[in-house]
Design a protein around this motif. Structure first.
Motif, mmCIF file in Angstrom:
data_model
loop_
_atom_site.group_PDB
_atom_site.id
_atom_site.type_symbol
_atom_site.label_atom_id
_atom_site.label_comp_id
_atom_site.label_asym_id
_atom_site.label_seq_id
_atom_site.Cartn_x
_atom_site.Cartn_y
_atom_site.Cartn_z
ATOM 1 N N LEU A 1 0.866 -1.176 0.000
ATOM 2 C CA LEU A 1 0.000 0.000 0.000
ATOM 3 C C LEU A 1 0.903 1.226 0.000
ATOM 4 N N PRO A 2 1.154 1.808 -1.179
ATOM 5 C CA PRO A 2 2.123 2.903 -1.284
ATOM 6 C C PRO A 2 1.816 4.071 -0.365
ATOM 7 N N ALA A 3 0.518 4.344 -0.152
ATOM 8 C CA ALA A 3 0.165 5.500 0.683
ATOM 9 C C ALA A 3 0.672 5.332 2.115
ATOM 10 N N LEU A 4 0.782 4.076 2.578
ATOM 11 C CA LEU A 4 1.252 3.815 3.938
ATOM 12 C C LEU A 4 2.720 3.389 3.960
ATOM 13 N N ARG A 5 3.317 3.233 2.771
ATOM 14 C CA ARG A 5 4.727 2.868 2.637
ATOM 15 C C ARG A 5 5.058 1.569 3.378
ATOM 16 N N ARG A 6 4.127 0.640 3.319
ATOM 17 C CA ARG A 6 4.329 -0.646 3.973
ATOM 18 C C ARG A 6 3.685 -1.753 3.150
ATOM 19 N N ARG A 7 4.094 -2.981 3.456
ATOM 20 C CA ARG A 7 3.435 -4.162 2.916
ATOM 21 C C ARG A 7 2.630 -4.815 4.031
ATOM 22 N N PHE A 8 1.459 -5.345 3.668
ATOM 23 C CA PHE A 8 0.562 -5.923 4.662
ATOM 24 C C PHE A 8 0.131 -7.320 4.227
ATOM 25 N N PRO A 9 -0.093 -8.229 5.193
ATOM 26 C CA PRO A 9 -0.676 -9.532 4.851
ATOM 27 C C PRO A 9 -2.028 -9.328 4.190
ATOM 28 N N ALA A 10 -2.378 -10.244 3.289
ATOM 29 C CA ALA A 10 -3.607 -10.030 2.529
ATOM 30 C C ALA A 10 -4.274 -11.347 2.174
ATOM 31 N N PHE A 11 -5.593 -11.281 2.038
ATOM 32 C CA PHE A 11 -6.366 -12.362 1.440
ATOM 33 C C PHE A 11 -6.281 -12.212 -0.079
ATOM 34 N N TRP A 12 -6.059 -13.336 -0.747
ATOM 35 C CA TRP A 12 -5.903 -13.353 -2.204
ATOM 36 C C TRP A 12 -7.023 -14.218 -2.766
ATOM 37 N N LEU A 13 -8.049 -13.570 -3.322
ATOM 38 C CA LEU A 13 -9.229 -14.269 -3.812
ATOM 39 C C LEU A 13 -9.175 -14.371 -5.329
ATOM 40 N N ALA B 1 7.684 -13.362 6.804
ATOM 41 C CA ALA B 1 7.817 -12.541 5.607
ATOM 42 C C ALA B 1 6.709 -12.950 4.637
ATOM 43 N N GLY B 2 6.761 -12.462 3.423
ATOM 44 C CA GLY B 2 5.745 -12.825 2.450
ATOM 45 C C GLY B 2 6.138 -12.412 1.061
ATOM 46 N N VAL B 3 5.253 -12.709 0.128
ATOM 47 C CA VAL B 3 5.484 -12.355 -1.271
ATOM 48 C C VAL B 3 4.367 -11.427 -1.725
ATOM 49 N N VAL B 4 4.690 -10.587 -2.688
ATOM 50 C CA VAL B 4 3.704 -9.696 -3.304
ATOM 51 C C VAL B 4 3.527 -10.148 -4.746
ATOM 52 N N PRO B 5 2.583 -11.064 -5.009
ATOM 53 C CA PRO B 5 2.382 -11.535 -6.378
ATOM 54 C C PRO B 5 1.850 -10.419 -7.269
ATOM 55 N N PRO B 6 2.073 -10.517 -8.560
ATOM 56 C CA PRO B 6 1.466 -9.538 -9.466
ATOM 57 C C PRO B 6 -0.052 -9.648 -9.416
ATOM 58 N N ARG B 7 -0.720 -8.512 -9.408
ATOM 59 C CA ARG B 7 -2.175 -8.501 -9.370
ATOM 60 C C ARG B 7 -2.714 -8.669 -10.783
ATOM 61 N N LEU B 8 -3.541 -9.707 -10.960
ATOM 62 C CA LEU B 8 -4.093 -10.027 -12.264
ATOM 63 C C LEU B 8 -5.553 -9.596 -12.346
ATOM 64 N N SER B 9 -6.029 -9.438 -13.550
ATOM 65 C CA SER B 9 -7.405 -9.018 -13.775
ATOM 66 C C SER B 9 -8.379 -10.021 -13.154
ATOM 67 N N GLY B 10 -9.389 -9.504 -12.464
ATOM 68 C CA GLY B 10 -10.439 -10.340 -11.897
ATOM 69 C C GLY B 10 -10.158 -10.831 -10.490
ATOM 70 N N GLU B 11 -8.924 -10.707 -10.021
ATOM 71 C CA GLU B 11 -8.608 -11.131 -8.668
ATOM 72 C C GLU B 11 -9.002 -10.053 -7.664
ATOM 73 N N GLN B 12 -9.303 -10.499 -6.455
ATOM 74 C CA GLN B 12 -9.642 -9.556 -5.393
ATOM 75 C C GLN B 12 -8.606 -9.676 -4.282
#
Length: 213
Positions: A160-172, A187-198
């Motif tokens: 989340l660039p506005a908060l300058r941090r990475r956060f755990p997330a649900f990947w639907l 730690a974690g990974v930030v996968p590329p966000r694809l069309s249709g995913e939430q």
């Protein structure tokens, strides 16, 4: 910001929780992934200085969720362990927690860090990938033609660039939901966000839904 978000998964009413868990009302079941008990101990033995108390903090968070939702079942989707169990401080903490919640049915779907799980005496029921209602409960994400997959393993995060941090997330995704790691020490990974995913980020206990692309 909301701490809970109702969703439909596999045609079943579910609820995402900002505390990095999934609530299944029909079964009074709480689902989490990647608890990684003992991970900090492993790092400290390797000479990496880390503060103590991580396991206790994670178990307190878990206890709050179990009590808040009057859980009958807890499902841990892999990697409950992250190192040897016996004679470890976290092992005693876990058994103390289980004693407090003796009536709670605790199930673990085996993960890649759970090789010692059958010998760890954690007072849990152990499964491989398991079909439960409309869901296939797994550790590692996969595709299934006849079930909605719920998995963990990859520790998805969102930036989340506005908060300058990475956060755990649900990947639907279509036919699959990947849970964030429950343990705060991951730690974690930030996968590329694809069309249709939430994507729904867990921000200090609250949920932030990103626009679907």
């Amino acid at each position: 910001m909301a701490t809970e978000l109702p969703v439909q998964l596999g045609g079943e009413p579910m609820c995402l929780l900002g505390a990095r868990a999934l609530w299944w009302p029909a079964r009074q079941a709480l689902l989490i992934a990647d608890l990684h008990l003992g991970k900090a101990d492993v790092f400290r033995r390797a000479g990496i200085a880390l503060p103590r108390g991580g396991t206790d903090s994670d178990l307190q968070r878990l206890q709050a969720l179990v009590q808040q939702h009057a859980c009958r079942e807890l499902w841990i989707l892999g990697d409950i362990l992250h190192g040897p169990a016996h004679r470890a401080a976290w092992h005693r903490q876990w058994l103390g927690w289980r004693e407090q919640h003796a009536a709670l049915d605790v199930h673990v779907v085996r993960g890649n860090h759970d090789q010692q799980l059958p010998h760890a005496a954690l007072q849990v029921q152990i499964h491989d990938d398991l079909r439960l209602g409309p869901f296939l409960l797994c550790h590692e994400p996969r595709q299934a033609d006849d079930a909605h997959v719920i998995a963990g393993h990859v520790h998805p995060q969102i930036a989340l660039p506005a908060l300058r941090r990475r956060f755990p997330a649900f990947w639907l995704q279509e036919g699959q939901t990947v849970l964030p790691a429950f343990s705060a020490f991951t730690a974690g990974v930030v996968p590329p966000r694809l069309s249709g995913e939430q994507w729904i980020a867990c921000v200090d206990g609250a949920l932030v839904a990103l626009p679907v692309r």
